[in-house]
Scaffold this motif. Structure first.
Motif, PDB file in Angstrom:
ATOM      1  N   PHE A 143       0.679  -1.139  -0.072  1.00 43.39           N
ATOM      2  CA  PHE A 143      -0.023   0.049   0.009  1.00 43.39           C
ATOM      3  C   PHE A 143       0.883   1.195  -0.145  1.00 43.39           C
ATOM      4  N   GLY A 144       1.941   1.329   0.653  1.00 41.51           N
ATOM      5  CA  GLY A 144       2.852   2.344   0.673  1.00 41.51           C
ATOM      6  C   GLY A 144       3.533   2.761  -0.591  1.00 41.51           C
ATOM      7  N   LEU A 145       3.892   1.701  -1.290  1.00 41.05           N
ATOM      8  CA  LEU A 145       4.381   1.697  -2.348  1.00 41.05           C
ATOM      9  C   LEU A 145       3.334   2.331  -3.666  1.00 41.05           C
ATOM     10  N   ALA A 148       2.612   5.951  -3.046  1.00 44.69           N
ATOM     11  CA  ALA A 148       3.755   6.673  -3.543  1.00 44.69           C
ATOM     12  C   ALA A 148       3.666   6.898  -5.015  1.00 44.69           C
ATOM     13  N   GLY A 149       3.265   5.848  -5.627  1.00 38.73           N
ATOM     14  CA  GLY A 149       3.508   5.768  -7.315  1.00 38.73           C
ATOM     15  C   GLY A 149       1.907   6.782  -7.829  1.00 38.73           C
ATOM     16  N   VAL A 150       0.780   6.672  -7.048  1.00 36.13           N
ATOM     17  CA  VAL A 150      -0.164   7.534  -7.057  1.00 36.13           C
ATOM     18  C   VAL A 150       0.353   9.114  -7.243  1.00 36.13           C
ATOM     19  N   LEU A 151       0.926   9.405  -6.017  1.00 34.65           N
ATOM     20  CA  LEU A 151       1.324  10.648  -5.764  1.00 34.65           C
ATOM     21  C   LEU A 151       2.529  11.159  -6.701  1.00 34.65           C
ATOM     22  N   VAL A 152       3.480  10.287  -6.987  1.00 34.61           N
ATOM     23  CA  VAL A 152       4.327  10.878  -8.228  1.00 34.61           C
ATOM     24  C   VAL A 152       3.460  10.988  -9.729  1.00 34.61           C
ATOM     25  N   GLY A 190       6.551   6.969 -11.704  1.00 29.96           N
ATOM     26  CA  GLY A 190       5.256   6.442 -10.763  1.00 29.96           C
ATOM     27  C   GLY A 190       4.640   5.279 -11.169  1.00 29.96           C
ATOM     28  N   TYR A 191       4.559   5.217 -12.367  1.00 29.75           N
ATOM     29  CA  TYR A 191       3.981   3.855 -12.967  1.00 29.75           C
ATOM     30  C   TYR A 191       4.883   2.614 -12.321  1.00 29.75           C
ATOM     31  N   SER A 192       6.107   2.720 -12.515  1.00 27.80           N
ATOM     32  CA  SER A 192       6.826   1.862 -11.792  1.00 27.80           C
ATOM     33  C   SER A 192       6.732   1.477 -10.387  1.00 27.80           C
ATOM     34  N   LEU A 193       6.673   2.363  -9.563  1.00 25.86           N
ATOM     35  CA  LEU A 193       6.488   2.233  -8.232  1.00 25.86           C
ATOM     36  C   LEU A 193       4.941   1.561  -8.092  1.00 25.86           C
TER      37      LEU A 193
END
Length: 216
Positions: A143-145, A148-152, A190-193
């Motif tokens: 969930f943390g990742l 982070a991906g969504v925010l980036v 971001g998509y990679s995260l």
């Protein structure tokens, strides 16, 4: 009620291996962007360039991982359904150029609505199950990742890729390519995260599924 995910901790060796692979992946896409700029000048950072196509592949892999987690491992079906709707909608959105050009304008919007609205309806109907599943999912590394991906992807890349920002930085030397490179590269990060988050979710779901089988 399924046990809380922290009962299946990640070993140090496994965490180190995955971290190394993620670092190599990030380095790979950064190098891919560099090679795209050098060897693909006609399509670089366009819909046919390395960065845009990699975004599509990454999102498609996310969808496949979520489908496997939901349909095969059968872990957290409402949470994974909502995640799948979000990622699938993003995948369709990335194809807006092709859909507008080869099908009809705004086709992607119709497809996104067909994905998101039924999924949201299902989650709302089963909201108690969703809240129970989310209470476990929200306490995981996955969930943390994902957050982070969504925010980036959806916040930082949009703000960092603003034309006004790059006009202020480059002034009379402004070229739209700088804006595109900045926005698309950050978006791919971001998509990679989000991809890493789906991998972590799959691995966690496998541990939960194995624990369930052992308990029988």
């Amino acid at each position: 009620m399924p046990p809380s995910p922290p009962q299946w901790p990640i070993s140090f060796g496994s965490a180190l291996l995955r971290a190394t692979l993620y670092v190599l992946f990030i380095a790979g896409i950064a190098q891919g962007g560099y090679l795209e700029a050098i060897y693909l000048p006609n399509v670089r950072y366009s819909e046919l360039g390395f960065t845009e196509l990699t975004q599509t592949v990454v999102l498609a892999c996310c969808c496949a991982l979520l489908i496997y987690t939901r349909q095969v491992l059968q872990v957290w079906p409402t949470v994974t359904l909502l995640l799948l709707a979000f990622v699938a909608a993003s995948l369709v959105r990335e194809q807006d150029y092709f859909l507008d050009h080869y099908v009809a304008r705004h086709t992607w919007k119709i497809l996104v609505a067909l994905i998101v609205l039924p999924s949201l309806t299902w989650v709302i109907i089963h909201r108690r199950r969703f809240l129970e599943e989310f209470s476990h999912y929200s306490n995981t590394f996955a969930f943390g990742l994902f957050a982070a991906g969504v925010l980036v992807t959806y916040i930082f890349s949009r703000l960092y890729g603003r034309q006004e920002l790059w006009r202020a930085v480059l002034q009379e030397n402004y070229v739209r390519d700088f804006k595109n490179v900045a926005e698309e590269a950050v978006e791919l990060l971001g998509y990679s995260l989000i991809l890493f988050a789906m991998i972590e979710l799959l691995l966690l779901a496998r541990r939960i599924s194995k624990a369930r089988q052992d308990a029988l």
